[in-house]
Each structure stands twice: as structure tokens, then as C-alpha cells.
Design an enzyme around this catalytic site. Structure first.
Site, PDB file in Angstrom:
ATOM      1  N   LYS A 182      -9.986  -6.033  -4.986  1.00  0.00           N
ATOM      2  CA  LYS A 182     -10.957  -4.987  -5.296  1.00  0.00           C
ATOM      3  C   LYS A 182     -10.292  -3.729  -5.834  1.00  0.00           C
ATOM      4  O   LYS A 182     -10.948  -2.876  -6.404  1.00  0.00           O
ATOM      5  CB  LYS A 182     -11.864  -4.672  -4.101  1.00  0.00           C
ATOM      6  N   LYS A 236      -3.290 -11.936  -6.530  1.00  0.00           N
ATOM      7  CA  LYS A 236      -4.587 -12.303  -5.953  1.00  0.00           C
ATOM      8  C   LYS A 236      -5.715 -11.435  -6.535  1.00  0.00           C
ATOM      9  O   LYS A 236      -5.489 -10.293  -6.933  1.00  0.00           O
ATOM     10  CB  LYS A 236      -4.553 -12.186  -4.418  1.00  0.00           C
ATOM     11  N   LYS A 266       0.827  -1.211   0.000  1.00  0.00           N
ATOM     12  CA  LYS A 266       0.000   0.000   0.000  1.00  0.00           C
ATOM     13  C   LYS A 266       0.858   1.257   0.000  1.00  0.00           C
ATOM     14  O   LYS A 266       0.457   2.275  -0.541  1.00  0.00           O
ATOM     15  CB  LYS A 266      -0.954  -0.002   1.200  1.00  0.00           C
TER      16      LYS A 266
END
Ligand code: TYM
Length: 325
Positions: free
Chosen positions: A197, A194, A112
């Protein structure tokens, strides 16, 4: 005493099949045998910028998703994280016994911090401590999550042990719970990453709200491996991922799926898989659309008062141990 489970999902972005197969599907099964608590973790969601009106809407939507997927409010406690301020209070206390290098090691933080270079806030860094607080406040024994959260559950275990040794026995040391086939559902457009979203392309994931046409299109476009055979093996990551999705939604073993496609090709397999996904999502969506916002709000209000009571009692003990007057 029944063992307790705790888990949560952030109300940020769309929920997808990875969230369902990695987490919610197991919650539905586990709620029968355990004492379950499921949270919508809105304080985690604001570690990246959110539009206030959308955040409120998504918080409601995630709770509605829990209900439509089969979480039964008669058996499970469902509530919103920010409705119980003790989560933030315990997170603060746990911050004081967390070492900075322990947080710097977190893969999710490293990822992130690359994606949000402009907004590298302290909340993003302390995110696993708030998650530890969520789990420890309720003496959860088991935390059903996908693989990407295992490192965070490990921190919760470390902090529980550390607090207990510094201040005396206070917290249960939780265990993670994962199901091998579902713990890491991969992107349909890239089986090395993976399903996520925040993926750049919508062809990465199947959203729980996708229409049947969209689902069929996405599965048709999903990347496959070289060769033609339906084989379950690490050197065929794309097809292995699709077999996992098929097996979990069909309540079968990957081996059984492979056997039933012996001698058949990718096109037929994908066509059938699309119908399995549609067959699962159509009734889910029907249920979702039937649930009224009013009803969700009522359930969350009830959850709030139960969770507040539990968290309040635990925090009294914690304050006393730490020496707060
Ligand atoms: P979140 O909101 O990112 O994801 C919710 C759950 O979905 C799982 N998941 C996946 N599982 C398999 N394959 C995938 N591709 C996939 N993508 C997501 C996640 O592992 C997770 O279980 N920090 C947590 C939320 C949280 C929490 C907690 C969880 C806050 N406090 C306390 C458990 C206990 C998170 O961001 O999950």
C-alpha cells in the site's frame, strides 16, 4: 474447545489484493472451523504519521472491508485495537522481557527505518511487541497472515515461551497460518517486490476499490517476463504472480490455470485475468457500498465489549503473575 484465530490489518492506506489474498480470504474460510477474532489495529497505524480525521475514517473502512469480504459478525468477533486498552498494557509488560537485538533484526523495522528516517519513533521499533500483545491476550492458537508478518509471529512465540518460563504457564504459543500461493503477492510493476500500500506507483497494486476500467488498465500494464509461454516457474516471477492471483480468485490450482492456457499468449491470459478480478471485485464493492457506517459502528461496539471482557480476564492473571499489586 475450538481453536482460536486472531489477525488484524492496519487502517493505513488502501487495502489491496495482496491484503485480501494473503489474509482476509483465509480468514473468511477459517471462521467456519475456528473461534475467530479480527481486529483493526489503529495503534499500529499511528507508528507512521496519520491525519486524525482520516485515521478514524480508514478504521471504519477496514472494518467495512472485513464485512463486505465475508467476515460474518455472527461467527467472528470484530473490534478496534484502541478500544481495548489492555493491548497497550500487555505490550508494555512484554517490552520488559524483549531484547533490543531481537527487534533490531526485524526486516519490517529495517525497511521502515529507511523510509521514515525523519520520524524514527520508538513505536516503530516496538511495533512487533504490540502485535505479540494482540495475539497473546486472546490465547490465539493460529495467526493467519501474509509472509511479511511471519517474523513478527515468531517474536510473539518467543515472548509467550519466555513469559511462561519466567512467570509460569500463562500464554498459548501461537502458530502462523499461510497459504503458499497467496502469502506473498508481488507488485504488478515489479515482481521482485511485494504488492504494497505504500508503493510509489498505483500500478504496483490493485486496490479493492479500483473501478473495472482501472483494473483492466493495471493488468494490461502489468510487467511480464521474457518469452511467450504461460508457465508457473520461479524464473518467470511476473507471470507466476499473475497465475497465483488468477488461481486464488478462481478457486483453482495454478497447474489447472497453466493447462487451460497451453498454447495461448500473455495478452489473452491477461484479458481473462482482468475479468476474473473484476468479477470478484464488483460484487465485493456492491456489498461494501450497501453497508452503512451506523451498522459497522454497532458491530464494533459489540465487539469492543466482548473483547474487553476477554482481555480484562487475561490481564488480571498477567498482573498477578508479574507481581503488580
Ligand atoms: P498489514 O496491515 O501491513 O497487512 C495486513 C495483512 O495483509 C498481508 N499482506 C500481504 N499478503 C500477501 N501479499 C502481500 N503483498 C501482502 N501485503 C500485506 C499481511 O501479511 C497481513 O497479514 N502487523 C500487521 C497487523 C497486525 C497483526 C496483529 C496481524 C497487528 N497485530 C496480530 C496478525 C496478528 C500488519 O501490519 O499487517
Amino acid at each position: 474447545m475450538q481453536k482460536r484465530i486472531f489477525s488484524g490489518i492496519q487502517p493505513s492506506g488502501v487495502l489491496h489484493l495482496g491484503n485480501y489474498l494473503g489474509a482476509i480470504k483465509n480468514w473468511v474460510a477459517l471462521q467456519e472451523k475456528y473461534d475467530p477474532i479480527f481486529c483493526v489495529v489503529d495503534l499500529h497505524a499511528i507508528t507512521v504519521p496519520q491525519k486524525p480525521e482520516e485515521l478514524r475514517q480508514k478504521t471504519l473502512e477496514v472494518a467495512k472491508t472485513y464485512l463486505a469480504a465475508g467476515i460474518d459478525p455472527e461467527k467472528s468477533l470484530i473490534f478496534v485495537q484502541s478500544h481495548v486498552p489492555e493491548h497497550a498494557e500487555l505490550a508494555w509488560i512484554l517490552n520488559t522481557i524483549t531484547k533490543i537485538p531481537e527487534l533490531e533484526r526485524m526486516t519490517q523495522f529495517k525497511d521502515k527505518s529507511k523510509a521514515f528516517r525523519q520520524n524514527l519513533n520508538a513505536g516503530l521499533f516496538n511495533y512487533p511487541v504490540l502485535m505479540a500483545a494482540d495475539i497473546l491476550l486472546y490465547d490465539a492458537n493460529l495467526v493467519p497472515v501474509g509472509e511479511d508478518q511471519l517474523q513478527h509471529v515468531e517474536i510473539a512465540r518467543t515472548l509467550a515461551r519466555r513469559f511462561n518460563s519466567l512467570f509460569g504457564e500463562t500464554f498459548v504459543v501461537p502458530e502462523p497460518f499461510v497459504v503458499k500461493e497467496g502469502m506473498r503477492i508481488m507488485g504488478l510493476d515489479d515482481p521482485k517486490k511485494k504488492m504494497s500500500k505504500s508503493a510509489a506507483s498505483e500500478y504496483n497494486y490493485i486496490s479493492l476499490t479500483d473501478t473495472p476500467e482501472k483494473i483492466r488498465e493495471k493488468i494490461k500494464k502489468a510487467v511480464t517476463d521474457s518469452g511467450k509461454e504461460i508457465r508457473y516457474s520461479a524464473d518467470k516471477p511476473a507471470i507466476k504472480n499473475l497465475i497465483n492471483i488468477y488461481a486464488l480468485l478462481d478457486n483453482a490450482k495454478p497447474k489447472e490455470i497453466v493447462e487451460s492456457y497451453h498454447g495461448k499468449g500473455y495478452a489473452e491470459f491477461k484479458k481473462d485475468l482482468a475479468e476474473v478480478v473484476v468479477g470478484f471485485l464488483e460484487p465485493f464493492q456492491e456489498k461494501y457500498n450497501e453497508i452503512e457506517d451506523r451498522e459497522v459502528l454497532r458491530i464494533l461496539e459489540e465487539g469492543k465489549s466482548k473483547a474487553k471482557k476477554m482481555a480484562g480476564e487475561k490481564m488480571e492473571k498477567v498482573r498477578e503473575k508479574v507481581g503488580l499489586l
